[in-house]
Scaffold this motif. Structure first.
Motif, mmCIF file in Angstrom:
data_model
loop_
_atom_site.group_PDB
_atom_site.id
_atom_site.type_symbol
_atom_site.label_atom_id
_atom_site.label_comp_id
_atom_site.label_asym_id
_atom_site.label_seq_id
_atom_site.Cartn_x
_atom_site.Cartn_y
_atom_site.Cartn_z
ATOM 1 N N LYS A 40 0.837 -1.205 0.000
ATOM 2 C CA LYS A 40 0.000 0.000 0.000
ATOM 3 C C LYS A 40 0.872 1.256 0.000
ATOM 4 O O LYS A 40 0.580 2.213 -0.722
ATOM 5 N N SER A 41 1.931 1.246 0.792
ATOM 6 C CA SER A 41 2.833 2.398 0.875
ATOM 7 C C SER A 41 3.537 2.641 -0.461
ATOM 8 O O SER A 41 3.609 3.783 -0.940
ATOM 9 N N ALA A 42 4.042 1.581 -1.084
ATOM 10 C CA ALA A 42 4.724 1.726 -2.373
ATOM 11 C C ALA A 42 3.749 2.213 -3.448
ATOM 12 O O ALA A 42 4.109 3.044 -4.298
ATOM 13 N N LEU A 43 2.520 1.740 -3.410
ATOM 14 C CA LEU A 43 1.511 2.182 -4.380
ATOM 15 C C LEU A 43 1.155 3.655 -4.168
ATOM 16 O O LEU A 43 0.944 4.390 -5.143
ATOM 17 N N ALA A 44 1.116 4.097 -2.931
ATOM 18 C CA ALA A 44 0.861 5.517 -2.646
ATOM 19 C C ALA A 44 1.990 6.382 -3.198
ATOM 20 O O ALA A 44 1.744 7.486 -3.712
ATOM 21 N N GLU A 45 3.215 5.894 -3.132
ATOM 22 C CA GLU A 45 4.353 6.621 -3.706
ATOM 23 C C GLU A 45 4.208 6.698 -5.225
ATOM 24 O O GLU A 45 4.547 7.709 -5.838
ATOM 25 N N ILE A 46 3.717 5.634 -5.840
ATOM 26 C CA ILE A 46 3.467 5.648 -7.287
ATOM 27 C C ILE A 46 2.438 6.715 -7.628
ATOM 28 O O ILE A 46 2.626 7.497 -8.573
ATOM 29 N N ASP A 47 1.355 6.783 -6.865
ATOM 30 C CA ASP A 47 0.340 7.817 -7.099
ATOM 31 C C ASP A 47 0.959 9.215 -7.059
ATOM 32 O O ASP A 47 0.651 10.065 -7.901
ATOM 33 N N LYS A 48 1.844 9.449 -6.100
ATOM 34 C CA LYS A 48 2.476 10.774 -5.952
ATOM 35 C C LYS A 48 3.342 11.125 -7.157
ATOM 36 O O LYS A 48 3.264 12.235 -7.687
ATOM 37 N N ILE A 49 4.176 10.184 -7.574
ATOM 38 C CA ILE A 49 5.088 10.489 -8.685
ATOM 39 C C ILE A 49 4.314 10.632 -9.988
ATOM 40 O O ILE A 49 4.642 11.490 -10.815
ATOM 41 N N LEU A 50 3.271 9.827 -10.176
ATOM 42 C CA LEU A 50 2.469 9.960 -11.387
ATOM 43 C C LEU A 50 1.771 11.313 -11.431
ATOM 44 O O LEU A 50 1.692 11.940 -12.498
ATOM 45 N N ALA A 51 1.283 11.786 -10.303
ATOM 46 C CA ALA A 51 0.646 13.110 -10.256
ATOM 47 C C ALA A 51 1.656 14.193 -10.632
ATOM 48 O O ALA A 51 1.323 15.132 -11.371
ATOM 49 N N ARG A 52 2.881 14.071 -10.157
ATOM 50 C CA ARG A 52 3.930 15.038 -10.513
ATOM 51 C C ARG A 52 4.209 15.050 -12.008
ATOM 52 O O ARG A 52 4.586 16.069 -12.570
ATOM 53 N N ALA A 53 4.032 13.899 -12.641
ATOM 54 C CA ALA A 53 4.357 13.751 -14.061
ATOM 55 C C ALA A 53 3.137 13.936 -14.959
ATOM 56 O O ALA A 53 3.203 13.640 -16.148
#
Length: 116
Positions: A40-53
């Motif tokens: 869940k934590s790693a997936l939340a990090e993915i959400d953050k980086i995708l939003a930045r991009a």
């Protein structure tokens, strides 16, 4: 073609964008000894980086999940199934492996399209 490196360091960049595609490897920021929580934590990090991009999980093309313990496969899948964009799921594989940091139970590498 322009290559954009997000948060570049001497050894790696947080993510790389090229040709409207982002490449990113996520590790959990929550290192509790539980594969479900780490996923869940790693997936939340993915959400953050995708939003930045300027992207999101519906635009993920490919995902590779690296799992330390085969016994954690169901817990990892539970977190993944709660998170993945149903109907827009990427191609995916899971690899049983050792990771370089003993606290990590999971890492996730993704390739996703970005909007221009």
């Amino acid at each position: 073609m322009t290559i954009i490196r997000l948060d570049p360091q001497d050894r790696w960049s947080e993510a790389v964008i090229h040709n409207n595609v982002i490449y990113y490897t996520s590790v959990p920021s929550n290192l509790v000894n539980d594969a479900y929580e780490q996923t869940k934590s790693a997936l939340a990090e993915i959400d953050k980086i995708l939003a930045r991009a300027n992207s999101d999980k519906t635009r993920i093309l490919d995902a590779t999940l690296f799992l330390v313990n085969k016994s954690d496969f169901a817990a990892m899948n539970k977190a993944w199934d709660e998170w993945v964009a149903h109907g827009d799921a990427p191609v995916r594989c899971t690899v049983h492996t050792g990771l370089m940091k003993n606290e990590y139970l999971v890492e996730i590498k993704i390739v996703a399209a970005v909007t221009v």
